[in-house]
Design an enzyme around this catalytic site. Sequence first.
Site, PDB file in Angstrom:
ATOM      1  N   ASP A   1      31.640  94.120  15.636  1.00 47.75           N
ATOM      2  CA  ASP A   1      31.477  93.521  16.955  1.00 47.75           C
ATOM      3  C   ASP A   1      30.267  92.664  17.194  1.00 47.75           C
ATOM      4  O   ASP A   1      30.300  91.892  17.887  1.00 47.75           O
ATOM      5  CB  ASP A   1      31.519  94.387  18.142  1.00 47.75           C
ATOM      6  CG  ASP A   1      31.522  93.939  19.423  1.00 47.75           C
ATOM      7  OD1 ASP A   1      32.497  93.059  19.848  1.00 47.75           O
ATOM      8  OD2 ASP A   1      31.017  94.623  20.337  1.00 47.75           O
TER       9      ASP A   1
ATOM     10  N   SER B   1      32.908  91.098  25.681  1.00 48.32           N
ATOM     11  CA  SER B   1      34.152  91.323  25.023  1.00 48.32           C
ATOM     12  C   SER B   1      35.396  91.943  26.178  1.00 48.32           C
ATOM     13  O   SER B   1      34.717  92.558  27.042  1.00 48.32           O
ATOM     14  CB  SER B   1      33.930  92.316  23.953  1.00 48.32           C
ATOM     15  OG  SER B   1      32.720  91.876  23.201  1.00 48.32           O
TER      16      SER B   1
ATOM     17  N   GLN C   1      39.784  89.378  18.596  1.00 55.39           N
ATOM     18  CA  GLN C   1      38.874  89.808  19.751  1.00 55.39           C
ATOM     19  C   GLN C   1      38.921  88.616  20.757  1.00 55.39           C
ATOM     20  O   GLN C   1      38.866  87.527  20.421  1.00 55.39           O
ATOM     21  CB  GLN C   1      37.384  89.890  19.612  1.00 55.39           C
ATOM     22  CG  GLN C   1      36.555  90.301  20.770  1.00 55.39           C
ATOM     23  CD  GLN C   1      35.003  90.435  20.385  1.00 55.39           C
ATOM     24  OE1 GLN C   1      34.315  89.352  20.632  1.00 55.39           O
ATOM     25  NE2 GLN C   1      34.627  91.508  20.195  1.00 55.39           N
TER      26      GLN C   1
END
Length: 285
Positions: A203, A227, A277
């Site tokens: 991430d 996110s 993502q």
Amino acid sequence: MTEVLQKLIQLLDLEETRPDRFQGQSEDLGFKNVFGGQVLGQALMSACKTVEARSVHSLHGYFLRPGNPNEPIEYQVDRIRDGGSFTTRRVLALQAGKEIFTLNASFQVDEEGYSHQFEMPQTSEPDSLLSELEMRRKVVDFIPEKLREQATRDRPIEIRPVAPLNYFKPERREPFKQAWFRAVADLPDDDVLHRVLLAYASDFGLLGTSMLPHQVTYYTRSMQVASLDHAIWFHRPFRIDDWLLYDMDSPSASQGRGFNRGNIYNVKGELVASVCQEALIRKKT
């Protein structure tokens, strides 16, 4: 093992409060909310604690609400299916009684099969690059005072960007970037730990790829950034205490969302994991 890495491992190793229920503490990394990689890693660890003799091969998570870094998080695991070859788990993360994240993870018994992959792209060697931490410490006087301590403290994951970006004065770039990363010390031979730590580290930096063409970053005052979801596919065994190359791109951004992808290679050129993502990259008015 360094103190900061040991602290991260303890953060990700959850306490089982009752059957299939786990509790994790939170860490303040200087973001407004809980770091998404922490919730992702803890949710995966909780699922792994309910599975034996199978490795996670894919996970899909959705960030539902921002988490509070000063409060613990409860993880509820549902044993969806235990099949002959595959096992499925669903995890719900709650904070103060509200859902903040949900995860579906699939596990598989080890088996042989067909094998192919994209070739690893050409790039700089990690030994020729400075880490993000080294670069921050070189320009500490230019970092806003309220961010200096968090920005320059020791990290459990070392990240060496191939083409560093000034996050406070970004230039316009094509939506491609690369970074080498690894744990800062040797780790035990624990496949679950290595996969959970990769989920945590995956991430870092990925979201920003979709902002490169627009000359904005997480630190741009007019931006609302978060996110929205995160998916990982584990292809081959790896060690996160060895160098891994994170090769990232962003094929599209539209309607306040940026789509980001990443391929992760080991130093042998083997593709060990892939990541996708979608993120909120909204310009506030």
